[in-house]
Design a protein around this motif. Structure first.
Motif, PDB file in Angstrom:
ATOM      1  N   ASN A  30       0.817  -1.217   0.000  1.00 13.05           N
ATOM      2  CA  ASN A  30       0.000   0.000   0.000  1.00 13.05           C
ATOM      3  C   ASN A  30       0.849   1.266   0.000  1.00 13.05           C
ATOM      4  O   ASN A  30       0.447   2.296   0.523  1.00 13.05           O
ATOM      5  CB  ASN A  30      -0.947   0.030   1.214  1.00 13.05           C
ATOM      6  CG  ASN A  30      -1.932  -1.118   1.203  1.00 13.05           C
ATOM      7  OD1 ASN A  30      -2.475  -1.460   0.154  1.00 13.05           O
ATOM      8  ND2 ASN A  30      -2.155  -1.724   2.357  1.00 13.05           N
ATOM      9  N   GLY A  31       2.035   1.178  -0.563  1.00 15.26           N
ATOM     10  CA  GLY A  31       2.866   2.363  -0.653  1.00 15.26           C
ATOM     11  C   GLY A  31       3.681   2.683   0.567  1.00 15.26           C
ATOM     12  O   GLY A  31       4.334   3.723   0.623  1.00 15.26           O
ATOM     13  N   HIS A  32       3.678   1.817   1.571  1.00 16.57           N
ATOM     14  CA  HIS A  32       4.465   2.107   2.769  1.00 16.57           C
ATOM     15  C   HIS A  32       5.944   2.150   2.415  1.00 16.57           C
ATOM     16  O   HIS A  32       6.433   1.388   1.583  1.00 16.57           O
ATOM     17  CB  HIS A  32       4.210   1.052   3.845  1.00 16.57           C
ATOM     18  CG  HIS A  32       4.812   1.419   5.170  1.00 16.57           C
ATOM     19  ND1 HIS A  32       6.099   1.095   5.505  1.00 16.57           N
ATOM     20  CD2 HIS A  32       4.303   2.115   6.218  1.00 16.57           C
ATOM     21  CE1 HIS A  32       6.363   1.563   6.727  1.00 16.57           C
ATOM     22  NE2 HIS A  32       5.286   2.181   7.174  1.00 16.57           N
ATOM     23  N   TRP A  79      -1.557   4.979  10.162  1.00 20.17           N
ATOM     24  CA  TRP A  79      -0.938   4.757   8.858  1.00 20.17           C
ATOM     25  C   TRP A  79      -1.971   4.735   7.731  1.00 20.17           C
ATOM     26  O   TRP A  79      -1.829   5.417   6.724  1.00 20.17           O
ATOM     27  CB  TRP A  79      -0.142   3.455   8.881  1.00 20.17           C
ATOM     28  CG  TRP A  79       0.051   2.840   7.528  1.00 20.17           C
ATOM     29  CD1 TRP A  79      -0.398   1.630   7.110  1.00 20.17           C
ATOM     30  CD2 TRP A  79       0.736   3.401   6.410  1.00 20.17           C
ATOM     31  NE1 TRP A  79      -0.030   1.404   5.806  1.00 20.17           N
ATOM     32  CE2 TRP A  79       0.665   2.489   5.348  1.00 20.17           C
ATOM     33  CE3 TRP A  79       1.390   4.616   6.185  1.00 20.17           C
ATOM     34  CZ2 TRP A  79       1.217   2.725   4.103  1.00 20.17           C
ATOM     35  CZ3 TRP A  79       1.952   4.853   4.935  1.00 20.17           C
ATOM     36  CH2 TRP A  79       1.868   3.916   3.923  1.00 20.17           C
ATOM     37  N   GLN A  80      -3.037   3.987   7.870  1.00 24.27           N
ATOM     38  CA  GLN A  80      -3.991   3.879   6.778  1.00 24.27           C
ATOM     39  C   GLN A  80      -4.631   5.226   6.448  1.00 24.27           C
ATOM     40  O   GLN A  80      -4.823   5.583   5.301  1.00 24.27           O
ATOM     41  CB  GLN A  80      -5.081   2.854   7.124  1.00 24.27           C
ATOM     42  CG  GLN A  80      -4.639   1.407   6.987  1.00 24.27           C
ATOM     43  CD  GLN A  80      -3.850   0.925   8.186  1.00 24.27           C
ATOM     44  OE1 GLN A  80      -3.641   1.674   9.148  1.00 24.27           O
ATOM     45  NE2 GLN A  80      -3.390  -0.322   8.148  1.00 24.27           N
ATOM     46  N   SER A  82      -3.359   8.091   6.748  1.00 18.56           N
ATOM     47  CA  SER A  82      -2.428   9.072   6.214  1.00 18.56           C
ATOM     48  C   SER A  82      -2.506   9.147   4.695  1.00 18.56           C
ATOM     49  O   SER A  82      -2.208  10.173   4.092  1.00 18.56           O
ATOM     50  CB  SER A  82      -0.994   8.724   6.643  1.00 18.56           C
ATOM     51  OG  SER A  82      -0.552   7.542   6.011  1.00 18.56           O
ATOM     52  N   LEU A  83      -2.917   8.068   4.048  1.00 14.69           N
ATOM     53  CA  LEU A  83      -3.039   8.086   2.603  1.00 14.69           C
ATOM     54  C   LEU A  83      -4.197   8.970   2.154  1.00 14.69           C
ATOM     55  O   LEU A  83      -4.178   9.514   1.054  1.00 14.69           O
ATOM     56  CB  LEU A  83      -3.247   6.655   2.084  1.00 14.69           C
ATOM     57  CG  LEU A  83      -2.053   5.705   2.249  1.00 14.69           C
ATOM     58  CD1 LEU A  83      -2.433   4.313   1.780  1.00 14.69           C
ATOM     59  CD2 LEU A  83      -0.865   6.201   1.458  1.00 14.69           C
ATOM     60  N   ARG A 123       5.314  15.751   4.081  1.00 14.02           N
ATOM     61  CA  ARG A 123       3.869  15.530   4.229  1.00 14.02           C
ATOM     62  C   ARG A 123       3.203  16.646   5.027  1.00 14.02           C
ATOM     63  O   ARG A 123       2.063  17.030   4.772  1.00 14.02           O
ATOM     64  CB  ARG A 123       3.616  14.180   4.914  1.00 14.02           C
ATOM     65  CG  ARG A 123       2.150  13.731   4.858  1.00 14.02           C
ATOM     66  CD  ARG A 123       1.853  12.593   5.807  1.00 14.02           C
ATOM     67  NE  ARG A 123       2.750  11.466   5.635  1.00 14.02           N
ATOM     68  CZ  ARG A 123       2.608  10.516   4.719  1.00 14.02           C
ATOM     69  NH1 ARG A 123       1.610  10.577   3.865  1.00 14.02           N
ATOM     70  NH2 ARG A 123       3.463   9.511   4.647  1.00 14.02           N
ATOM     71  N   GLY A 480       3.519   1.176  -5.845  1.00 12.54           N
ATOM     72  CA  GLY A 480       2.692   1.721  -4.775  1.00 12.54           C
ATOM     73  C   GLY A 480       3.404   2.812  -4.003  1.00 12.54           C
ATOM     74  O   GLY A 480       2.802   3.816  -3.601  1.00 12.54           O
ATOM     75  N   CYS A 481       4.714   2.636  -3.795  1.00 11.61           N
ATOM     76  CA  CYS A 481       5.501   3.653  -3.085  1.00 11.61           C
ATOM     77  C   CYS A 481       5.588   4.943  -3.893  1.00 11.61           C
ATOM     78  O   CYS A 481       5.481   6.043  -3.344  1.00 11.61           O
ATOM     79  CB  CYS A 481       6.898   3.121  -2.795  1.00 11.61           C
ATOM     80  SG  CYS A 481       6.953   1.848  -1.525  1.00 11.61           S
ATOM     81  N   HIS A 484       2.385   6.805  -3.472  1.00 16.09           N
ATOM     82  CA  HIS A 484       2.249   7.350  -2.125  1.00 16.09           C
ATOM     83  C   HIS A 484       3.166   8.549  -1.926  1.00 16.09           C
ATOM     84  O   HIS A 484       2.756   9.610  -1.443  1.00 16.09           O
ATOM     85  CB  HIS A 484       2.562   6.264  -1.105  1.00 16.09           C
ATOM     86  CG  HIS A 484       2.695   6.776   0.297  1.00 16.09           C
ATOM     87  ND1 HIS A 484       3.525   6.185   1.217  1.00 16.09           N
ATOM     88  CD2 HIS A 484       2.140   7.835   0.941  1.00 16.09           C
ATOM     89  CE1 HIS A 484       3.461   6.848   2.354  1.00 16.09           C
ATOM     90  NE2 HIS A 484       2.634   7.844   2.208  1.00 16.09           N
ATOM     91  N   THR A 488       2.509  12.980  -1.149  1.00 14.10           N
ATOM     92  CA  THR A 488       2.859  13.675   0.098  1.00 14.10           C
ATOM     93  C   THR A 488       3.116  15.148  -0.121  1.00 14.10           C
ATOM     94  O   THR A 488       2.842  15.973   0.746  1.00 14.10           O
ATOM     95  CB  THR A 488       4.115  13.052   0.727  1.00 14.10           C
ATOM     96  OG1 THR A 488       5.217  13.164  -0.177  1.00 14.10           O
ATOM     97  CG2 THR A 488       3.891  11.590   1.072  1.00 14.10           C
TER      98      THR A 488
END
Length: 913
Positions: A30-32, A79-80, A82-83, A123, A480-481, A484, A488
């Motif tokens: 998920n882009g983490h 975390w979730q 924040s997207l 961010r 995904g990263c 993400h 930011t």
């Protein structure tokens, strides 16, 4: 007067720690940021976000505002969420912008590593500056902090297109090295799911090949090779136990492996059903020759490895089966591989296996060199080398094509950088140090911990296996990263490849420093990252020639205590580290604005590490204003599963101080330190922080009055060294914690002997886990007891601790209590209370008839003894919580019958009763 920051007043430690710990345990994909490329000790985004925000936000002004902060930080750090840019993030950005007085505040991380702190600064609407000397870290930072923000969706589209092209080309060239297995026709016809997912082809796709290392037998007259496999569990699940059973042919001097399965509910039932134990193989390579029965020692294995005699034998092949959950295991077959010819062709095109040497002299973290695996190329099988070198060649070719097509060298370099990271991610997945995880039924990565230990049985993943960890999945994670990171901020960070001791920044140009510096002698990230550097260099050497001018990463200027780089001289290594840290913080002092805050993340556990940090900050003109413990570690991480370790990182907050001030220790510094420690211990205990984390965090807070002055003087006019002050702070913290654990005042604690106090505090800080000698020795010194040597806590049959080569473990009542002399007075005086209690517990559990005679002979002070028992029972002790230790349970049972079995009996046995 400087504006006070929220981080200097109050932050909700419990909520930030919860979100940080949850992120470390669950945020993958998920882009983490962790899905881009491995970097060690990267701070959780939640903790970094909280630190940057609280550095600029003002303190809560009312009780209502303070009461609202826990919920706000939970929303901000989740975390979730924040997207999706939640409302909390909007509020946080507004507060940061307000602190900038109309401009974007500039945040510096001068030890930026994996880039988490600068990413969170972006961010929150800051400008970010990231500095690192390490080329691997610099490449990661470019791909995290610059390219996504600069190129946006265009970048993601290009990386997807070229990444898929590279993967497809690699599979066309190398697919024959990973052949499918034919599926029985009847089974295939009865399995529509199978046909729909594999286009009707009756074959199963391999996802991994499981191997054991081998050496020639040292037995005279034996020509067969000896497997060094540590264990052969393939699936370790209730109802689905699978293992490989060795079948020895002594005449032919060969070993093959049959696959056995069991639907048993327990391991013991499966072992009984099979008649052999899959875990009963080698120990650190030492085993028995299966043909002669002769012992094969660890030294035999090392010598064979140094002679280049280590070999490999396949144990089994693992296949995915779309018709059922889990994996299918089959006996090893023969693979027709023309690997030598392929490696030769790759070498002709300029892609040779990495012959760069592994770090020398560090046997603590790099074990493979002891077995002849002393070059990075030797850490991979021949097939893995063919795959990785092919991927490097295809990445180079793609980079050349992108330049021609895009007519934009900078954009082409950005796209190629991610293809290079893909090579690095696959190197981590494709080495002969990857273990088979028999619980998840998957291949673990090379770096399960911050070291390259020797592995005796390993898993070789199929990079085209359509399973977790294959090359396609790694590309998806990278894409995904990019998405993400691009979301930011629309402003790239300033990423500097260079030394933190020489910052190319103007004076007074930075609004805040938030950084995570190297921790004394913890680890050399330059050594660790060489594993990736050698592969990145082969893939990206043409694209970033200035980044890959050296054979391996630069080591000379790395700020770490590495004695192997200083001819084994520990003192010289320590002095080097101290000077590098002093210079780095001096640069922070130069570039920071006068009213700016510095936040330094630190997690070292020893007084020596802390004194170095304090000296560096203080000598550079900073004073500590606050310290907060934030839980930043993954629960159950491999590096610390069997040892006590800090769960928290300490976020030290500092500001520039006025120069020239002198403090009086007795009248000013010590009284303030005592007040701070008492308040901080109470605050942290109230929110559930305990053990070593509480002690270290309280020590950090106690630095405030000492660092306010350039010089702190004792009553005789001598200067108080920082190391001695730290010892005083730690002693104060320990006494305060003891009073809280014993639930008495400080005077009451003083009535308990030192050995018993040590035992309680060690249990409080470390629970039942073994502890590094240096760390627990600091605790012993703080309480005035000796850990080793004659008459020490480790001496003789009454020893309270057991010392091994690498750690120290507390001995329990079961370890000690059977000794008939334990707890009895000696020529030196009464026995420690912990001795009396341990003997009492053992007798109560095993030999109750001995209770009365023992108490008659010892006549202990029952009030103090019960005080000790209650302290060991208490919930404050590490390991209490939901899972109580066997010793705590024994104390529970004893205290439940205390009056009947102990107090009443001894009342009439006392002299004069």
């Amino acid at each position: 007067m400087a504006r006070q920051a929220m981080i200097e007043d109050y932050i909700p430690v419990e909520q930030i720690s919860f979100e940080s710990s949850r992120e470390k345990n669950s945020a993958r994909g998920n882009g983490h940021i962790a899905s881009l490329h491995i970097w060690w000790a990267r701070r959780p985004l939640a903790a970094a976000r909280a630190a940057v925000y609280a550095t600029f936000a003002p303190p809560a002004q009312t009780p209502e505002e303070r009461a609202a902060l826990p919920a706000f930080f939970t929303d901000l750090c989740h975390w979730q969420q924040s997207l999706a840019v939640p409302e909390a993030l909007r509020v946080a950005r507004a507060a940061v912008a307000n602190a900038g007085d109309g401009r974007r505040p500039k945040v510096l991380d001068l030890f930026a590593g994996g880039g988490a702190i600068p990413l969170e600064a972006l961010r929150l609407g800051c400008d970010a500056v990231a500095v690192d000397l390490n080329p691997v870290a610099h490449l990661i930072q470019l791909c995290t902090l610059v390219y996504p923000q600069k190129y946006g969706q265009r970048l993601g589209d290009a990386v997807k297109r070229w990444g898929e092209d590279v993967i497809a080309s690699a599979e066309r060239e190398l697919g024959d090295l990973y052949p499918d297995i034919p599926m029985p026709t009847a089974e295939a016809e009865a399995n529509p799911l199978f046909r729909s997912r594999i286009g009707g082809a009756s074959a199963l796709k391999p996802i991994a090949y499981l191997w054991t290392r081998t050496i020639p037998s040292p037995a005279r007259g034996v020509t067969g090779r000896v497997p060094l496999v540590r264990q052969t569990w393939l699936s370790y699940k209730k109802g689905k136990f699978v293992a490989a059973r060795p079948i020895v042919d002594r005449e032919a001097q060969t070993v093959r492996y049959d696959i056995v399965t069991s639907a048993a509910k327990t391991e013991e039932e499966a072992i009984a059903e099979w008649g052999f134990d899959p875990a009963g193989m080698s120990v650190r390579g030492a085993t028995t020759c299966p043909y002669s029965g002769a012992p094969v020692t660890g030294e035999h294995v090392k010598q064979a490895g140094m002679r280049g005699e280590l070999g490999e034998q396949m144990i089994a092949v693992v296949y995915s089966d779309p018709g059922q959950r889990g994996k299918r295991y089959v006996e090893a077959g023969h693979l027709a591989e023309n690997l030598s010819a392929r490696l030769g062709a790759l070498a002709t095109s300029g892609f040779c296996a990495p012959d760069e040497p592994l770090p020398a002299g560090d046997n603590r973290n790099f074990w493979t060199s002891n077995y002849g695996l002393d070059q990075f190329g030797k850490l991979h099988t021949a097939r893995q080398l063919v795959f990785l070198l092919t991927l490097c060649r295809l990445t180079r070719d793609a980079a050349r094509k992108i330049v021609t097509e895009a007519n934009d060298p900078d954009f082409a370099a950005a796209v190629a950088a991610y293809l290079g990271l893909l090579v690095g991610r696959m190197a981590d997945r494709e080495s002969a140090l990857c273990r088979w995880n028999n619980v998840d039924e998957s291949t673990a990565t090379t770096y399960a911990r911050q070291a390259l230990p020797m592995v005796w049985d390993f898993s070789e993943a199929n990079p085209f296996g359509n399973a977790s960890g294959d090359v396609g999945t790694q590309l998806e994670n990278i894409l995904g990263c990019i998405a993400h990171f691009g979301a930011t901020s629309d402003r790239p960070a300033e990423v500097i490849h260079g030394r933190s001791q020489r910052l190319p920044l103007d004076d007074n140009s930075i609004d805040a420093v938030v950084t995570d510096p190297p921790y004394y002698d913890n680890i050399s990230y330059a050594d660790l990252s060489d594993f990736f550097y050698v592969w990145h260099k082969r893939a990206l050497g043409e694209v970033f020639p200035a980044l890959y001018v050296n054979a391996v990463t630069p080591k000379k200027a790395e700020a770490v205590v590495a004695i192997q780089r200083h001819e084994g001289n520990a003192a010289v290594a320590a002095t080097f580290y101290e000077e590098q840290m002093r210079l780095a913080f001096a640069e922070c002092h130069r570039v920071l604005r006068p009213d700016a805050v510095l936040v330094c993340v630190y997690a070292h556990k020893t007084t020596l590490g802390w004194s170095t940090l304090v000296d560096s900050l203080r000598n550079s003109g900073f004073q500590v204003t606050e310290a907060w413990p934030l839980d930043t570690e993954m629960k159950g991480r491999s590096a610390h599963q069997d040892t006590a370790s800090l769960a928290s990182s300490i976020f030290l907050v500092a500001r520039k101080r006025q120069r020239g001030a002198v403090g009086d220790y007795a009248t000013t510094v010590r009284p303030e330190m005592v007040n701070i420690v008492e308040a901080r211990v109470g605050e942290l205990m109230a929110v559930g922080i305990g053990g070593a984390d509480l002690v270290i965090a309280s020590v950090g807070a106690g630095l405030r009055p000492f660092t306010r002055y350039d010089r702190v003087e004792l009553p005789n006019g001598d200067e108080l060294p920082s190391a001695r002050f730290l010892e005083e702070v730690q002693r104060e913290v320990l006494e305060t914690v003891l009073a809280a654990v014993f639930a008495v005042n400080r005077a009451g604690v003083g009535k308990v002997d030192k050995a018993s106090r040590f035992y309680v505090l060690a249990r409080y800080q470390y629970g039942a886990a073994p502890v590094e000698f240096g760390e627990i020795n600091v605790l012993a010194n703080g309480l005035g007891v000796e850990l080793a040597g004659p008459g020490s806590l480790a001496d003789g049959p009454r020893a309270i601790v057991a010392i091994t080569k690498s750690s120290v473990a507390l001995r329990t009542h079961e370890d000690r209590g059977a000794s008939p002399d334990l707890g009895l007075p000696s020529a030196a005086g009464p026995a420690p209370l912990v001795d009396v209690l341990h003997r009492l517990l053992w007798l109560f559990e095993h030999e109750r008839a001995g209770l009365d005679p023992f108490l008659t002979r010892t006549l202990p002070d029952m009030t103090r003894l019960r005080l000790l028992a209650n302290a060991l029972k208490g919930k404050a002790l590490a390991g209490a919580g939901d899972v109580r230790t066997d010793e705590q349970k024994a104390v529970d049972r004893l205290l439940a019958q205390w009056d009947r079995l102990v107090s009443v009996r001894t009342l009439f046995d006392r002299p004069g009763a």
